[in-house]
Structures are given as structure tokens and as C-alpha cells.
Design an enzyme around this catalytic site. Structure first.
Site, PDB file in Angstrom:
ATOM      1  N   ALA A  66       4.688  -2.694  41.195  1.00 36.14           N
ATOM      2  CA  ALA A  66       5.094  -3.031  42.558  1.00 36.14           C
ATOM      3  C   ALA A  66       4.966  -1.763  43.400  1.00 36.14           C
ATOM      4  O   ALA A  66       5.010  -0.646  42.865  1.00 36.14           O
ATOM      5  CB  ALA A  66       6.538  -3.521  42.558  1.00 36.14           C
ATOM      6  N   GLY A 111       5.035  -4.135  37.443  1.00 32.69           N
ATOM      7  CA  GLY A 111       4.528  -5.432  37.903  1.00 32.69           C
ATOM      8  C   GLY A 111       3.105  -5.710  37.447  1.00 32.69           C
ATOM      9  O   GLY A 111       2.681  -6.864  37.365  1.00 32.69           O
ATOM     10  N   GLU A 114       3.454  -6.994  34.025  1.00 33.36           N
ATOM     11  CA  GLU A 114       4.026  -8.345  34.168  1.00 33.36           C
ATOM     12  C   GLU A 114       2.987  -9.344  34.668  1.00 33.36           C
ATOM     13  O   GLU A 114       2.997 -10.509  34.266  1.00 33.36           O
ATOM     14  CB  GLU A 114       5.235  -8.294  35.121  1.00 33.36           C
ATOM     15  CG  GLU A 114       6.417  -7.562  34.496  1.00 33.36           C
ATOM     16  CD  GLU A 114       7.513  -7.249  35.498  1.00 33.36           C
ATOM     17  OE1 GLU A 114       7.234  -6.520  36.478  1.00 33.36           O
ATOM     18  OE2 GLU A 114       8.645  -7.724  35.323  1.00 33.36           O
ATOM     19  N   GLU A 134      10.039   0.964  34.716  1.00 32.38           N
ATOM     20  CA  GLU A 134      11.047   0.779  35.774  1.00 32.38           C
ATOM     21  C   GLU A 134      12.299   1.622  35.563  1.00 32.38           C
ATOM     22  O   GLU A 134      12.926   2.054  36.529  1.00 32.38           O
ATOM     23  CB  GLU A 134      11.439  -0.702  35.876  1.00 32.38           C
ATOM     24  CG  GLU A 134      10.382  -1.581  36.523  1.00 32.38           C
ATOM     25  CD  GLU A 134       9.367  -2.141  35.539  1.00 32.38           C
ATOM     26  OE1 GLU A 134       9.320  -1.665  34.374  1.00 32.38           O
ATOM     27  OE2 GLU A 134       8.621  -3.055  35.911  1.00 32.38           O
TER      28      GLU A 134
HETATM   29  N1  COA Z   1       3.503   2.106  44.205  1.00 30.87           N
HETATM   30  C1  COA Z   1       3.027   2.731  45.286  1.00 30.87           C
HETATM   31  N2  COA Z   1       2.058   3.661  45.221  1.00 30.87           N
HETATM   32  C2  COA Z   1       1.558   3.935  44.010  1.00 30.87           C
HETATM   33  C3  COA Z   1       2.009   3.319  42.835  1.00 30.87           C
HETATM   34  C4  COA Z   1       3.035   2.353  42.965  1.00 30.87           C
HETATM   35  N3  COA Z   1       3.510   1.678  41.922  1.00 30.87           N
HETATM   36  N4  COA Z   1       1.335   3.828  41.783  1.00 30.87           N
HETATM   37  C5  COA Z   1       0.474   4.723  42.283  1.00 30.87           C
HETATM   38  N5  COA Z   1       0.602   4.805  43.635  1.00 30.87           N
HETATM   39  C6  COA Z   1      -0.134   5.646  44.571  1.00 30.87           C
HETATM   40  C7  COA Z   1       0.330   7.100  44.533  1.00 30.87           C
HETATM   41  O1  COA Z   1       1.479   7.275  45.323  1.00 30.87           O
HETATM   42  C8  COA Z   1      -0.893   7.783  45.088  1.00 30.87           C
HETATM   43  O2  COA Z   1      -0.921   7.613  46.489  1.00 30.87           O
HETATM   44  P1  COA Z   1      -1.273   8.865  47.468  1.00 30.87           P
HETATM   45  O3  COA Z   1      -2.670   9.262  47.061  1.00 30.87           O
HETATM   46  O4  COA Z   1      -1.190   8.283  48.836  1.00 30.87           O
HETATM   47  O5  COA Z   1      -0.291   9.927  47.166  1.00 30.87           O
HETATM   48  C9  COA Z   1      -2.053   6.983  44.525  1.00 30.87           C
HETATM   49  O6  COA Z   1      -1.502   5.696  44.179  1.00 30.87           O
HETATM   50  C10 COA Z   1      -2.655   7.568  43.272  1.00 30.87           C
HETATM   51  O7  COA Z   1      -1.617   7.745  42.316  1.00 30.87           O
HETATM   52  P2  COA Z   1      -1.315   9.160  41.560  1.00 30.87           P
HETATM   53  O8  COA Z   1       0.114   9.136  41.142  1.00 30.87           O
HETATM   54  O9  COA Z   1      -1.767  10.280  42.428  1.00 30.87           O
HETATM   55  O10 COA Z   1      -2.291   9.015  40.312  1.00 30.87           O
HETATM   56  P3  COA Z   1      -2.107   9.740  38.895  1.00 30.87           P
HETATM   57  O11 COA Z   1      -3.393   9.499  38.174  1.00 30.87           O
HETATM   58  O12 COA Z   1      -1.656  11.136  39.057  1.00 30.87           O
HETATM   59  O13 COA Z   1      -0.932   8.945  38.154  1.00 30.87           O
HETATM   60  C11 COA Z   1       0.230   6.944  37.434  1.00 30.87           C
HETATM   61  C12 COA Z   1      -1.125   7.597  37.803  1.00 30.87           C
HETATM   62  C13 COA Z   1      -0.013   5.464  37.241  1.00 30.87           C
HETATM   63  C14 COA Z   1       0.769   7.567  36.149  1.00 30.87           C
HETATM   64  C15 COA Z   1       1.240   7.177  38.594  1.00 30.87           C
HETATM   65  O14 COA Z   1       0.620   6.805  39.811  1.00 30.87           O
HETATM   66  C16 COA Z   1       2.507   6.393  38.465  1.00 30.87           C
HETATM   67  O15 COA Z   1       3.371   6.746  37.673  1.00 30.87           O
HETATM   68  N6  COA Z   1       2.665   5.312  39.266  1.00 30.87           N
HETATM   69  C17 COA Z   1       3.879   4.543  39.310  1.00 30.87           C
HETATM   70  C18 COA Z   1       3.967   3.608  38.120  1.00 30.87           C
HETATM   71  C19 COA Z   1       5.267   2.847  38.144  1.00 30.87           C
HETATM   72  O16 COA Z   1       6.345   3.390  38.058  1.00 30.87           O
HETATM   73  N7  COA Z   1       5.132   1.526  38.258  1.00 30.87           N
HETATM   74  C20 COA Z   1       6.258   0.629  38.235  1.00 30.87           C
HETATM   75  C21 COA Z   1       6.695   0.316  39.603  1.00 30.87           C
HETATM   76  S1  COA Z   1       8.057  -0.842  39.546  1.00 30.87           S
END
Ligand code: COA
Length: 260
Positions: A66, A111, A114, A134
Site C-alpha cells: 500500500a 499489499g 496480499e 507491516e
Molecule cells: N509506498 C509508497 N512509496 C513507496 C513504497 C510504498 N509501499 N515502496 C516504495 N516506494 C517508493 C519510495 O518511496 C521511492 O520513492 P522516491 O523515489 O520518490 O523516494 C521509490 O518507491 C523507490 O523505492 P526505494 O525505497 O528508493 O527503492 P529501494 O530499491 O531502495 O527499496 C524496497 C525497495 C521495496 C525495499 C523499499 O522501497 C521498501 O521497503 N518499500 C516499502 C515496503 C513496505 O513496507 N510495504 C508495505 C506497505 S504496507
């Protein structure tokens, strides 16, 4: 169907739905979720679509969860609505009435995991990573993950993933039964189409009845499920496809299903 955050494409009788926010790793914001709802509502009644493939745009992600920038602002009451809205869309996918294959091409987190769980079959690229992170955000999975993951891979494994927030790779996902197959990134979509086309080549009514029976498994008791199964079996016996399928076998030829 034209959307801002998803792409929709028909190839023969297979629909391809691509979540398309690659710069945000295809995170599901409200707009994307609303578009998914609209798209799957339309697919339910789209007679020329036998099966659906769901995937993510770009090189890195299926769906990274999400959208945390929207999550961040939720009050408790809004959180309940937020969770229920996602659950409704994923229930729609699960109860679509036609097979949905998740082609998991990268991060499937929160999500995103999911969403894959709401699909009927999951196949993954070698690059895929799965997780329910989460707890790292001070919340729990809210789009059906605590239920579907637990039923799919057993409660001990689901608890470990959900309580630690750890990510697992595609091989581990295969080992624990979270995905059916793992392919290289280049092969993932063609293998997904191959699978969808194989299903589409069978009698459509039989496929839909079988799926209805499989999906009902989570909602009803074994006895109720067996009653449903025998009723759906009986319905199949009344179809032209049943006559054709059995006759073709006895006449040693390939069946020509008419989906009637
Ligand atoms: N919601 C909103 N934005 C998200 C996102 C999410 N769930 N996951 C990634 N993004 C965005 C980042 O903020 C970033 O945006 P920006 O370039 O404007 O700063 C872009 O996507 C790229 O992500 P980034 O974190 O820079 O990539 P990464 O390769 O370093 O890391 C992940 C990848 C997936 C490990 C990391 O993005 C992450 O942990 N995301 C969240 C996962 C999460 O907690 N999901 C559950 C949500 S309930």
C-alpha cells in the site's frame, strides 16, 4: 479499458492487468486500488476474457505494498475503511469467477503480497521477493494477508513472516508453497500466458465451476463444500462441453469445446 495507474491489454482470450507506477514500485495508492476495482468489475462480465494475468510494470516490483504516504495520515476510523476497501477489491479478484494468475516480477510486499495471495495461481521470477513488512510500520497486514497467507502456507510459517516482517526470495517462496513455479525474468510473462492459454483451451464452464468450488473452500465446511461440488459437477453434466469432452475421449479425438 483506459486507466492512469494500470495498463489493460487483451491477447486472444487472456487479459493482462499491469500495475503501472514503476517510479513508486507500483505501490497501491487509493487511485490505483479504485482503478483495480473498476477493471476487475468489468472483467467479471467480459465474456471474451477466459483468464487474467496480473503483473507489475518496470524491472523491480510487482507491488511494493500500500502507498505509505497515504497510510501515514490515517486515523483509526479511516484505517478501518482503508483496510476494508482493499479487502473488497481483493475479494473481488478472488471471487472473479475466472482464473487470475499473479506473475510476480519483483517485490511483492505488504499489499503486493496480499494481491498475489488473492490471485488463484502465483508464479514468480527469480528476482521476486515476498514479505509482509507491516510490523516495521507499526501496523498489521490489512488486505486479507493474515487470513490468506495463514491458510496457504500454514500458521507457523505465516506467523514467522508476518511477525518478523522478513522478506523471502522466490526459491524460498517456492519451497513453502507460496508460489507454484519460478522462472527467469525473461520467461515469466510467456510462461504465464502459456498457463493461461492452457486453462483457456479447456471447457470454460468446467473451469469456472471447478474454480468456484476451489474458492468456496475457505468459506464453508467440508460437508457443505462437498455438497457444492456435487451440485456443480451435476451442472457440468448438463452442458454440451460434457457431451463433447466424453465423446471425444471415446472417439479418440481432441474435444472441440463450445463453452455451452
Ligand atoms: N509506498 C509508497 N512509496 C513507496 C513504497 C510504498 N509501499 N515502496 C516504495 N516506494 C517508493 C519510495 O518511496 C521511492 O520513492 P522516491 O523515489 O520518490 O523516494 C521509490 O518507491 C523507490 O523505492 P526505494 O525505497 O528508493 O527503492 P529501494 O530499491 O531502495 O527499496 C524496497 C525497495 C521495496 C525495499 C523499499 O522501497 C521498501 O521497503 N518499500 C516499502 C515496503 C513496505 O513496507 N510495504 C508495505 C506497505 S504496507
Amino acid at each position: 479499458m483506459e486507466y492512469q495507474n494500470i495498463l489493460f491489454e487483451m491477447k486472444d482470450k487472456i487479459a493482462l492487468v499491469t500495475i503501472n507506477r514503476p517510479d513508486k514500485l507500483n505501490a497501491l495508492n487509493n487511485k490505483t486500488l479504485a482503478e483495480l476495482k473498476d477493471c476487475f468489475s468489468a472483467l467479471r462480465n467480459k465474456d471474451d476474457a477466459d483468464a487474467v494475468i496480473v503483473t507489475g510494470a518496470g524491472e523491480k516490483a510487482f507491488v511494493a505494498g500500500a502507498d505509505i504516504s497515504e497510510l501515514n495520515k490515517l486515523s483509526a476510523v479511516e484505517g478501518k475503511i482503508f483496510s476494508e476497501r482493499g479487502q473488497e477489491v481483493f475479494n473481488l479478484i478472488e471471487k472473479l469467477g475466472k482464473p487470475v494468475i499473479a506473475a510476480v516480477n519483483g517485490f511483492a510486499l505488504g499489499g503486493g503480497c496480499e494481491l498475489a495471495l488473492a490471485c488463484h495461481i502465483r508464479i514468480a521470477s527469480e528476482k521476486a521477493k515476498f514479505g509482509q513488512p507491516e510490523v516495521n510500520l507499526g501496523i498489521i497486514p490489512g488486505y486479507g494477508g493474515t487470513q490468506r497467507l495463514t491458510r496457504l502456507i500454514n500458521s507457523g510459517r505465516a506467523a514467522e513472516l508476518i511477525l518478523t516482517g522478513d522478506l523471502i526470495d522466490a526459491r524460498e517462496a517456492l519451497r513453502i508453497g507460496l508460489v507454484n513455479k519460478v522462472y527467469s525474468g525473461e520467461e515469466l510473462l510467456s510462461k504465464s500466458y502459456e498457463l493461461a492459454e492452457k486453462i483457456s483451451s479447456k471447457g470454460r464452464i468446467a473451469v469456472q465451476m471447478a474454480l468456484r468450488s476451489i474458492v468456496s473452500c475457505d468459506d464453508i465446511t467440508d460437508i457443505e463444500g462437498q455438497n457444492l461440488e456435487s451440485s456443480l459437477f451435476a451442472l457440468c453434466c448438463g452442458t454440451e462441453d460434457f457431451k463433447e469432452g466424453t465423446s471425444a475421449f471415446l472417439e479418440k479425438r481432441k474435444p472441440l469445446f463450445k463453452n455451452s
